[in-house]
Design a protein around this motif. Structure first.
Motif, short mmCIF file in Angstrom:
data_model
loop_
_atom_site.label_atom_id
_atom_site.label_comp_id
_atom_site.label_asym_id
_atom_site.label_seq_id
_atom_site.Cartn_x
_atom_site.Cartn_y
_atom_site.Cartn_z
N LYS A 128 5.79 0.71 -13.37
CA LYS A 128 4.45 0.29 -12.93
C LYS A 128 4.24 0.58 -11.45
N VAL A 129 3.14 1.28 -11.14
CA VAL A 129 2.88 1.67 -9.75
C VAL A 129 1.42 1.40 -9.36
N ILE A 130 1.21 1.34 -8.05
CA ILE A 130 -0.12 1.34 -7.45
C ILE A 130 -0.28 2.72 -6.80
N THR A 131 -1.34 3.44 -7.11
CA THR A 131 -1.57 4.74 -6.47
C THR A 131 -2.87 4.70 -5.68
N SER A 132 -2.89 5.39 -4.55
CA SER A 132 -4.10 5.34 -3.71
C SER A 132 -4.25 6.60 -2.87
N MET B 45 0.78 -1.23 0.00
CA MET B 45 0.00 0.00 0.00
C MET B 45 0.82 1.29 0.00
N GLY B 46 2.14 1.19 0.09
CA GLY B 46 2.94 2.41 0.03
C GLY B 46 2.70 3.33 1.21
N ILE C 78 -9.57 5.00 -2.46
CA ILE C 78 -9.47 4.91 -3.93
C ILE C 78 -8.12 4.32 -4.28
N LEU C 79 -8.11 3.36 -5.20
CA LEU C 79 -6.84 2.75 -5.64
C LEU C 79 -6.86 2.53 -7.14
N PHE C 80 -5.72 2.81 -7.79
CA PHE C 80 -5.53 2.52 -9.20
C PHE C 80 -4.32 1.60 -9.37
N ASP C 81 -4.50 0.56 -10.15
CA ASP C 81 -3.41 -0.36 -10.47
C ASP C 81 -2.87 -0.01 -11.85
N GLU C 82 -1.60 0.38 -11.86
CA GLU C 82 -0.89 0.74 -13.09
C GLU C 82 -1.52 1.90 -13.86
N PRO C 83 -1.76 3.04 -13.20
CA PRO C 83 -2.15 4.21 -13.99
C PRO C 83 -0.97 4.62 -14.86
#
Length: 474
Positions: A405-409, A201-202, A425-430
């Motif tokens: 490649k990142v996970i952003t949230s 989750m960073g 909110i989470l995005f996989d590989e924006p």
């Protein structure tokens, strides 16, 4: 009759309807050429020579289940004695894709989610009332779908939950599917990423470091942290804060600027034992149970040593489900009470204090500062006090962290002075997007999406916000 599924306000989500199946007795056909021509007009999607093959057989054959009223009328007009109808029953989902990752679908061959796990319950005619709100779900789905396209992401998740009783008000996992057409489901779209997927989750995990300090009455919140030289976490790995231009930070700045080096320093001062104890208190090491749904177990480090502890301090080395993160954050902001997430209104409600009230109050001040003056500025909403934390983590591929490649949230609570709801909110590989900025971070993908969603759902959750927001806009 199979039980129905409703939302929290009694809006119908799933029910059974009486339908008819269409059969042909090929031994009674009067004119095959004429009948074939008329059937091909009614069912143009049937493959070529379909009726030729059917008519060669001397038997009673089902041609199509669940025919429409219009199809039935056209078939009756033909007047051929070979045409027959049988009463049948069909499960339909009135909201199409909106609740697909909760209801799943029911057919003779395929079952999943609530339809599968509570099959016996529904068979006995018992209805299920979900905690979700159709109006909120619609707005969240709409905004998350738009953002998924805007950021060209692989997948996306959104959860809205009541922090005081654990009721999930909205849950969207994209891509999704239409449970009315299970034959069209694409690969991976049936996975409920909120419950059935794990992510590193960073920086959202950094707030647990603050909770550690507040819980242990440590003097660390009054200390200055030197970050200019970075932190040598392993002989070949130096952690540095590339985007922070200051040589030292105070406690608040570690979180508003999301410093990795500062996070490591805090945990190093407190020790592994206290860190593990906090995660155990928050049930991150336990599997969440949700009535009628499957939840994946979090993946914690096998050897929780000094290196693992420091990696966790800035959001790596531990993979957890979105619902696990949301539940833990709810405890951080709601006064320190552990709550059980739920999607079924009949589920028992439990609440137990595990953190000090003062810890929670300080966490909320910190989260508010992150949105006002830190990495979460784009999560702001006029007229609503929001607090939250951004997260960006590199994806692990073949044992190495990807450079691209990142996970952003983003996870945020509102109103932050007395939290009622939390949204994640989470995005996989924006991918890179020109409209926001060249690089994808939690602060420029998930945070603005949170803001757009909150603007839409806030007037539904609290009618007073509708008046406040109109005053601001006008």
């Amino acid at each position: 009759e199979r039980g129905k599924i409703f939302d929290r306000n009694g809006e119908l989500i799933a029910t059974n309807i009486d339908t008819k199946d269409f059969y042909i007795d090929t031994r009674k056909i009067l004119n095959k050429t004429e009948l074939k021509k008329k059937l091909e007009n009614i069912f143009p999607n049937k493959k070529e020579n379909y009726f030729d093959d059917i008519f060669l057989k001397k038997q009673y054959i089902k041609i199509k289940p669940y025919i429409t009223i219009n199809e039935e009328k056209q078939l009756k007009k033909i007047g051929d004695p070979s045409i027959n109808f049988h009463k049948s029953n069909k499960r339909i989902y009135l909201q199409h894709n909106l609740f697909s990752h909760l209801t799943g679908f029911k057919s003779k061959e395929l079952k999943s989610k609530i339809e599968r796990n509570l099959d016996q319950h529904l068979k006995e005619g018992a209805n299920i009332s979900l905690t979700l709100d159709l109006r909120v779900q619609h707005k969240v789905h709409e905004e998350l779908s738009n953002s998924l396209k805007l950021y060209n992401a692989k997948s996306a998740v959104a959860i809205v939950m009541d922090v005081n009783n654990g009721e999930i008000i909205s849950l969207v996992s994209l891509p999704d599917f239409n449970p009315n057409h299970p034959e069209d489901i694409k690969a991976f779209s049936e996975n409920n990423l909120a419950f059935e997927a794990r992510y590193e989750m960073g920086s959202t995990l950094k707030i647990f470091n603050a909770a550690l300090v507040y819980e242990n009455d440590s003097k660390l919140e009054n200390k200055k942290y030197i970050i200019k030289d970075g932190y040598q976490i392993t002989p070949d790995k130096l952690i540095i804060d590339e985007d922070i231009k200051k040589d030292e930070l105070n406690f608040m700045e570690i979180f508003t600027k999301s410093s990795n080096v500062g996070s490591i320093n805090i945990v190093e001062n407190l020790g592994i034992k206290k860190q593990k104890e906090l995660f155990e208190k928050l049930n991150i090491n336990s599997q969440i149970s949700l009535y009628g749904l499957n939840v994946v177990k979090n993946k914690l480090p096998k050897n929780w040593d000094s290196q693992a502890s420091k990696s966790i301090s800035y959001g790596y080395g531990m993979s957890i489900s979105p619902i696990s993160l949301v539940s833990s954050y709810a405890t951080l902001v709601n006064g320190g009470y552990i709550i059980k997430p739920k999607v079924n209104q009949k589920e028992n409600y439990s609440k137990k204090r595990i953190l000090k009230d003062s810890t929670s109050k300080k966490i909320n001040i910190l989260l508010r500062e992150i949105v006002k003056n830190g990495t979460g500025k784009k999560a702001n909403v006029n007229g609503i006090k929001v607090g939250g934390k951004t997260g960006t983590s590199r994806k692990l591929e073949n044992g190495k962290y990807s450079e691209k490649k990142v996970i952003t949230s983003f996870i945020g609570a509102f109103p932050i002075d007395q939290p009622k709801y939390i949204a994640f909110i989470l995005f996989d590989e924006p991918r890179r997007n020109k409209s926001e900025s060249l690089e994808s971070f939690g602060g420029n993908t998930a945070a603005p999406t949170f803001s757009r969603i909150l603007k839409k759902i806030s007037p539904i959750l609290n009618r007073n916000n509708y008046i406040k927001m109109n005053l601001k806009w006008n």
